[in-house]
Scaffold this motif. Structure first.
Motif, short mmCIF file in Angstrom:
data_model
loop_
_atom_site.label_atom_id
_atom_site.label_comp_id
_atom_site.label_asym_id
_atom_site.label_seq_id
_atom_site.Cartn_x
_atom_site.Cartn_y
_atom_site.Cartn_z
N ARG A 228 41.14 26.36 -66.01
CA ARG A 228 40.79 25.16 -66.72
C ARG A 228 42.01 24.04 -66.99
O ARG A 228 42.83 24.76 -67.91
CB ARG A 228 39.89 24.98 -67.83
CG ARG A 228 38.39 25.85 -67.35
CD ARG A 228 37.54 25.81 -68.47
NE ARG A 228 38.18 26.67 -69.77
CZ ARG A 228 37.81 26.48 -70.95
NH1 ARG A 228 37.03 25.61 -71.50
NH2 ARG A 228 38.31 27.55 -71.85
N LYS A 229 41.95 23.03 -66.83
CA LYS A 229 42.87 22.20 -67.35
C LYS A 229 42.68 21.44 -68.47
O LYS A 229 41.45 21.02 -68.69
CB LYS A 229 43.45 21.08 -66.07
CG LYS A 229 44.53 20.42 -66.69
CD LYS A 229 45.07 19.62 -65.42
CE LYS A 229 46.38 19.00 -66.03
NZ LYS A 229 47.36 18.72 -64.98
N ILE A 230 43.32 21.94 -69.77
CA ILE A 230 42.92 21.34 -71.06
C ILE A 230 44.12 20.38 -71.53
O ILE A 230 45.19 20.53 -71.13
CB ILE A 230 42.83 22.48 -72.05
CG1 ILE A 230 44.05 23.13 -72.40
CG2 ILE A 230 41.62 23.18 -71.61
CD1 ILE A 230 43.96 24.19 -73.36
N ILE B 161 46.71 31.21 -73.64
CA ILE B 161 47.87 31.27 -72.89
C ILE B 161 47.93 29.99 -71.90
O ILE B 161 46.64 29.85 -71.06
CB ILE B 161 48.26 32.52 -71.99
CG1 ILE B 161 48.06 33.72 -72.96
CG2 ILE B 161 49.34 32.65 -71.25
CD1 ILE B 161 49.37 33.82 -73.94
N VAL B 162 48.51 29.05 -72.02
CA VAL B 162 48.67 27.95 -70.85
C VAL B 162 50.07 27.96 -70.24
O VAL B 162 50.86 28.50 -70.63
CB VAL B 162 48.48 26.64 -71.51
CG1 VAL B 162 46.90 26.74 -72.21
CG2 VAL B 162 49.42 26.29 -72.79
N ASN B 163 49.89 27.10 -69.07
CA ASN B 163 51.25 26.95 -68.28
C ASN B 163 51.63 25.53 -68.65
O ASN B 163 51.27 24.70 -69.38
CB ASN B 163 51.20 27.49 -66.69
CG ASN B 163 50.09 26.31 -66.03
OD1 ASN B 163 49.69 25.43 -66.72
ND2 ASN B 163 49.79 26.92 -64.90
N THR C 82 47.26 24.25 -68.01
CA THR C 82 46.07 24.74 -67.17
C THR C 82 45.80 26.22 -68.00
O THR C 82 46.81 26.76 -68.37
CB THR C 82 46.43 25.29 -66.10
OG1 THR C 82 46.72 24.25 -64.94
CG2 THR C 82 45.10 25.93 -65.24
N LEU C 83 44.64 26.28 -68.45
CA LEU C 83 44.23 27.38 -69.50
C LEU C 83 44.32 28.62 -68.51
O LEU C 83 43.46 28.76 -67.65
CB LEU C 83 43.10 27.20 -70.06
CG LEU C 83 42.41 28.22 -71.20
CD1 LEU C 83 43.40 28.40 -72.20
CD2 LEU C 83 41.22 27.88 -71.63
#
Length: 72
Positions: free
Chosen positions: A5-7, A46-48, A52-53
């Protein structure tokens, strides 16, 4: 496998009513810990780099403080 998921990190605390208490970045990953006052639980995210989750996990208070107090 769970769909990524993009957050928007700025909106995450508004949506969950949690506050960010820790953030550490390494290359293209960022680890964040959020605390929710009412539920007294901690979330590890943790996100990039493009927000993006990759992982959202509920952790204990002891785990949260162990992560925050670990030195590089």
């Amino acid at each position: 496998m769970e769909k990524l998921r993009k957050i928007k990190l700025e909106l995450y605390n508004l949506k969950t009513k949690a506050r960010k208490i820790f953030r550490r970045g390494y290359e293209d990953l960022t680890m964040l810990i959020y605390y929710h006052d009412l539920k007294e639980n901690f979330k590890l995210l943790i996100v990039n780099t493009n927000q993006t989750l990759l992982l959202e996990k509920e952790i204990s208070r002891a785990e949260a403080f162990r992560i925050m107090n670990t030195r590089r």
